[in-house]
Write an enzyme that holds these catalytic residues in place. Structure first.
Site, PDB file in Angstrom:
ATOM      1  N   ASP A  16       0.812  -1.228   0.000  1.00 31.36           N
ATOM      2  CA  ASP A  16       0.000   0.000   0.000  1.00 31.36           C
ATOM      3  C   ASP A  16       0.842   1.274   0.000  1.00 31.36           C
ATOM      4  OD1 ASP A  16      -2.158  -1.725   0.131  1.00 31.36           O
ATOM      5  OD2 ASP A  16      -2.283  -1.607   2.312  1.00 31.36           O
ATOM      6  N   LYS A  19       2.075   1.991  -5.186  1.00 31.36           N
ATOM      7  CA  LYS A  19       2.647   1.399  -6.416  1.00 31.36           C
ATOM      8  C   LYS A  19       1.742   1.618  -7.620  1.00 31.36           C
ATOM      9  CE  LYS A  19       2.536  -2.532  -4.246  1.00 31.36           C
ATOM     10  NZ  LYS A  19       2.229  -2.106  -2.878  1.00 31.36           N
ATOM     11  N   GLY A  43      -4.362  -4.393  -3.799  1.00 34.63           N
ATOM     12  CA  GLY A  43      -5.359  -3.365  -4.102  1.00 34.63           C
ATOM     13  C   GLY A  43      -4.594  -2.114  -4.469  1.00 34.63           C
ATOM     14  N   HIS A  44      -4.572  -1.790  -5.746  1.00 36.58           N
ATOM     15  CA  HIS A  44      -3.772  -0.659  -6.225  1.00 36.58           C
ATOM     16  C   HIS A  44      -4.717   0.448  -6.682  1.00 36.58           C
ATOM     17  CE1 HIS A  44      -0.086  -3.460  -7.102  1.00 36.58           C
ATOM     18  NE2 HIS A  44      -0.529  -3.534  -5.868  1.00 36.58           N
TER      19      HIS A  44
HETATM   20  P1  GDP Z   1      -0.585   0.262  -3.604  1.00 34.31           P
HETATM   21  O1  GDP Z   1      -1.196  -1.006  -3.136  1.00 34.31           O
HETATM   22  O2  GDP Z   1       0.880   0.339  -3.333  1.00 34.31           O
HETATM   23  O3  GDP Z   1      -0.899   0.600  -5.032  1.00 34.31           O
HETATM   24  O4  GDP Z   1      -1.240   1.412  -2.717  1.00 34.31           O
HETATM   25  P2  GDP Z   1      -2.799   1.545  -2.289  1.00 34.31           P
HETATM   26  O5  GDP Z   1      -3.581   2.001  -3.453  1.00 34.31           O
HETATM   27  O6  GDP Z   1      -3.255   0.330  -1.589  1.00 34.31           O
HETATM   28  O7  GDP Z   1      -2.699   2.647  -1.162  1.00 34.31           O
HETATM   29  C1  GDP Z   1      -2.111   3.882  -1.413  1.00 34.31           C
HETATM   30  C2  GDP Z   1      -3.129   4.984  -1.095  1.00 34.31           C
HETATM   31  O8  GDP Z   1      -2.475   6.240  -1.082  1.00 34.31           O
HETATM   32  C3  GDP Z   1      -4.194   5.115  -2.181  1.00 34.31           C
HETATM   33  O9  GDP Z   1      -5.381   5.561  -1.571  1.00 34.31           O
HETATM   34  C4  GDP Z   1      -3.626   6.170  -3.102  1.00 34.31           C
HETATM   35  O10 GDP Z   1      -4.647   6.857  -3.820  1.00 34.31           O
HETATM   36  C5  GDP Z   1      -2.969   7.083  -2.118  1.00 34.31           C
HETATM   37  N1  GDP Z   1      -1.776   7.814  -2.596  1.00 34.31           N
HETATM   38  C6  GDP Z   1      -0.733   7.381  -3.334  1.00 34.31           C
HETATM   39  N2  GDP Z   1       0.218   8.339  -3.427  1.00 34.31           N
HETATM   40  C7  GDP Z   1      -0.235   9.389  -2.731  1.00 34.31           C
HETATM   41  C8  GDP Z   1       0.318  10.683  -2.402  1.00 34.31           C
HETATM   42  O11 GDP Z   1       1.423  11.038  -2.765  1.00 34.31           O
HETATM   43  N3  GDP Z   1      -0.467  11.502  -1.628  1.00 34.31           N
HETATM   44  C9  GDP Z   1      -1.697  11.130  -1.185  1.00 34.31           C
HETATM   45  N4  GDP Z   1      -2.385  11.989  -0.434  1.00 34.31           N
HETATM   46  N5  GDP Z   1      -2.237   9.927  -1.464  1.00 34.31           N
HETATM   47  C10 GDP Z   1      -1.501   9.072  -2.208  1.00 34.31           C
HETATM   48  P1  IMO Z   2      -0.726  -4.250  -2.231  1.00 35.56           P
HETATM   49  O1  IMO Z   2      -0.255  -4.842  -3.528  1.00 35.56           O
HETATM   50  C1  IMO Z   2      -0.870  -4.540   2.118  1.00 35.56           C
HETATM   51  C2  IMO Z   2      -0.690  -8.561   3.832  1.00 35.56           C
HETATM   52  C3  IMO Z   2      -1.909  -9.014   4.593  1.00 35.56           C
HETATM   53  C4  IMO Z   2      -1.270  -9.936   5.593  1.00 35.56           C
HETATM   54  C5  IMO Z   2      -0.161 -10.615   4.805  1.00 35.56           C
HETATM   55  C6  IMO Z   2      -0.544 -11.952   4.185  1.00 35.56           C
HETATM   56  O2  IMO Z   2      -2.030  -3.547  -2.322  1.00 35.56           O
HETATM   57  O3  IMO Z   2       0.343  -3.445  -1.603  1.00 35.56           O
HETATM   58  P2  IMO Z   2      -2.107 -12.654   2.125  1.00 35.56           P
HETATM   59  O4  IMO Z   2      -3.559 -12.394   1.880  1.00 35.56           O
HETATM   60  O5  IMO Z   2      -1.208 -12.112   1.077  1.00 35.56           O
HETATM   61  O6  IMO Z   2      -1.818 -14.093   2.433  1.00 35.56           O
HETATM   62  O7  IMO Z   2      -1.783 -11.846   3.500  1.00 35.56           O
HETATM   63  O8  IMO Z   2       0.146  -9.701   3.738  1.00 35.56           O
HETATM   64  N1  IMO Z   2      -0.937  -8.098   2.451  1.00 35.56           N
HETATM   65  C7  IMO Z   2      -0.942  -6.814   2.070  1.00 35.56           C
HETATM   66  N2  IMO Z   2      -0.837  -5.687   2.806  1.00 35.56           N
HETATM   67  N3  IMO Z   2      -0.971  -4.453   0.780  1.00 35.56           N
HETATM   68  C8  IMO Z   2      -1.056  -5.572   0.030  1.00 35.56           C
HETATM   69  O9  IMO Z   2      -1.036  -5.562  -1.320  1.00 35.56           O
HETATM   70  C9  IMO Z   2      -1.093  -6.829   0.673  1.00 35.56           C
HETATM   71  N4  IMO Z   2      -1.195  -8.100   0.259  1.00 35.56           N
HETATM   72  C10 IMO Z   2      -1.086  -8.878   1.349  1.00 35.56           C
HETATM   73  O10 IMO Z   2      -2.566  -7.935   5.194  1.00 35.56           O
HETATM   74  O11 IMO Z   2      -0.657  -9.191   6.619  1.00 35.56           O
HETATM   75 MG    MG Z   3      -2.718  -1.693  -1.861  1.00 42.32          MG
END
Ligand code: GDP
Ligand code: IMO
Ligand code: MG
Length: 410
Positions: A16, A19, A43-44
């Site tokens: 999270d 990416k 979840g991206h």
């Molecule tokens: P990922 O799994 O690495 O793609 O990240 P997620 O989407 O799960 O979580 C990142 C969260 O931060 C999302 O809600 C993005 O919209 C938000 N986000 C990413 N970069 C920035 C930033 O520079 N500033 C802010 N405020 N939000 C960001």
């Molecule tokens: P993205 O790609 C954050 C965490 C789970 C748990 C551990 C194992 O959005 O960054 P799993 O379901 O993979 O067997 O869970 O890894 N986890 C993540 N945490 N972002 C993710 O994906 C994750 N994918 C798995 O919360 O601690």
């Molecule tokens: Mg994510």
């Protein structure tokens, strides 16, 4: 035309990090976006013009009609989740036909038995680690155990026998947990539907990017983060795939000599969902404030993310484990307004004066000194430049402190 080498985008923390946003930003210039690990546990989040889309299995190049998206051999695919995802993408106006979404024939399929095993394990007492319950661990387990179902198996005559063998081999674990067995019929319904859905998308190329990598631009998109890597993360509180940059070559497969920049994404602070160690965790109102300001609730499960200050020892370790060449530090804007911002190393916190805004002046070409100092300290500590800073959730909300970077031309 210069010799093209392709960037890998991956998370340096516990997932999270942002990416999806960075992949989406780079995808504008690319022809291919390729996922090499994980499945619907990811979840991206992508934001464009005030509209949000969360990708799970589909690579984050989907907002561009010129980009081909590829789910690599090292990924796992939950067909029910993918179907929902494709429907959501369709309602936002994109058609993910067989040309725009390819799925490697070797990727493994998550069936109901995998979901039941993951949920069962998490529900039964001490064995849970707070997974996303998306069946990830069991799907990789049956892959290793050589009784999993690959995409190509969905089209073979002996699919029922393969699914039956899988169920026979693993139902005893559900039984031991006092849970109902997962029936052949239930698994076959999903497997057959998966075949219908994936037929148009399956790629049977053994080395799909051998020629493409010589001329067309690719982005390799990791899921999760280095500290969740199965081998090198905080075991057993990890995911069940390899998340390191080196896995980008395996999980595609992608020609190793054609991989270039490793773009490690890290938040300006740190979060974690699920169980596991978190030395710099803030279990107080500071953590709560950052969680709310940063919207730190899981993009896949909605769970509140644990929040803490940046752990520089872990960041340095991640940079080394993934041979990271550039850091993108997201969410600097979320810390705007904090009186002080801290970093953590070896049990000690170092405090920095906070910043009220990101930019020094209206022209937005210079960071305020407090943020510039914070970034400089991190760069010196980990030994890698912070190429970009996230200043908001939109794909264009990035600042390049050392100037723009051509990630394919390095
Ligand atoms: P990922 O799994 O690495 O793609 O990240 P997620 O989407 O799960 O979580 C990142 C969260 O931060 C999302 O809600 C993005 O919209 C938000 N986000 C990413 N970069 C920035 C930033 O520079 N500033 C802010 N405020 N939000 C960001
Ligand atoms: P993205 O790609 C954050 C965490 C789970 C748990 C551990 C194992 O959005 O960054 P799993 O379901 O993979 O067997 O869970 O890894 N986890 C993540 N945490 N972002 C993710 O994906 C994750 N994918 C798995 O919360 O601690
Ligand atoms: Mg994510």
């Amino acid at each position: 035309m210069y010799p093209v080498r392709h960037p890998i985008v991956l998370g340096l923390q516990y997932g999270d990090e942002g990416k999806g946003k960075i992949t989406d930003y780079l995808a504008r210039q690319a022809q291919h976006v390729i996922r090499f690990n994980g499945g619907s546990n990811a979840g991206h989040t992508l934001w464009l013009n005030g509209k949000k889309l969360v990708t799970h299995s589909v690579p984050s190049g989907i907002l561009y009609s010129h980009v081909k998206n590829f789910i690599g051999a090292g990924c796992v695919i939950d067909p029910q989740s993918l179907e929902r995802e494709l429907q959501e993408i369709a309602t936002s106006g994109s058609v993910m036909d067989g040309a725009r979404l390819k799925v490697d024939y070797r990727a493994h399929i998550t069936l109901p038995i995998h979901l039941a095993l993951d949920g069962g394990r998490e529900s039964v007492g001490v064995q849970g680690i707070g997974t996303t319950r998306k069946g990830i661990g069991p799907t990789y387990t049956t892959k290793m155990d050589r009784c999993g179902i690959r995409v190509e198996d969905l089209f073979k005559k002996d699919l029922p026998q393969r699914v039956e063998y899988l169920c026979k081999t693993y139902n005893h674990l559900l039984e031991a947990a006092g849970l109902p067995e997962s029936t052949l019929a239930d698994n076959m319904v999903i497997a057959e539907k998966a075949g219908e859905m994936l037929r148009a998308h399956m790629s049977t190329e053994q080395v799909p990017f051998w020629d493409i990598a010589k001329t067309e631009k690719c982005v390799l998109e990791g899921a999760q983060g280095v500290l969740l890597d199965l081998d090198h993360g905080s075991y057993p509180y990890v995911t069940s795939s390899n998340t390191l940059a080196s896995h980008a070559a395996v999980g595609t497969p992608f020609p190793l000599s054609k991989l270039g920049a490793v773009v490690g994404v890290a938040k300006a602070y740190q979060t974690r969902v699920g169980s596991g160690p978190f030395e710099s965790e803030l279990k107080n109102e500071d953590g709560e404030r950052i969680r709310v300001n940063g919207g730190e609730f899981g993009a896949t499960t909605g769970r509140p993310r644990r929040v803490g200050w940046l752990n520089l020892d872990e960041l340095k370790l991640s940079v080394r484990l993934s041979d990271c060449s550039h850091i993108v530090m997201t969410k600097a804007d979320i810390l705007s307004g904090e009186k002080e911002v801290k970093v953590y190393s070896k049990g000690v916190y170092k405090s920095f004066p906070g910043w009220k805004t990101i930019y020094d002046g209206a022209s937005k070409d210079k960071l305020v000194p407090e943020l510039a100092n914070y970034i400089k300290y991190i760069e010196d500590f980990v030994g890698v430049p912070v190429a970009a800073i996230g200043t908001g959730a939109d794909r264009n909300e990035l600042f390049w402190p050392h100037g723009p970077v051509d990630f394919w031309g390095l």
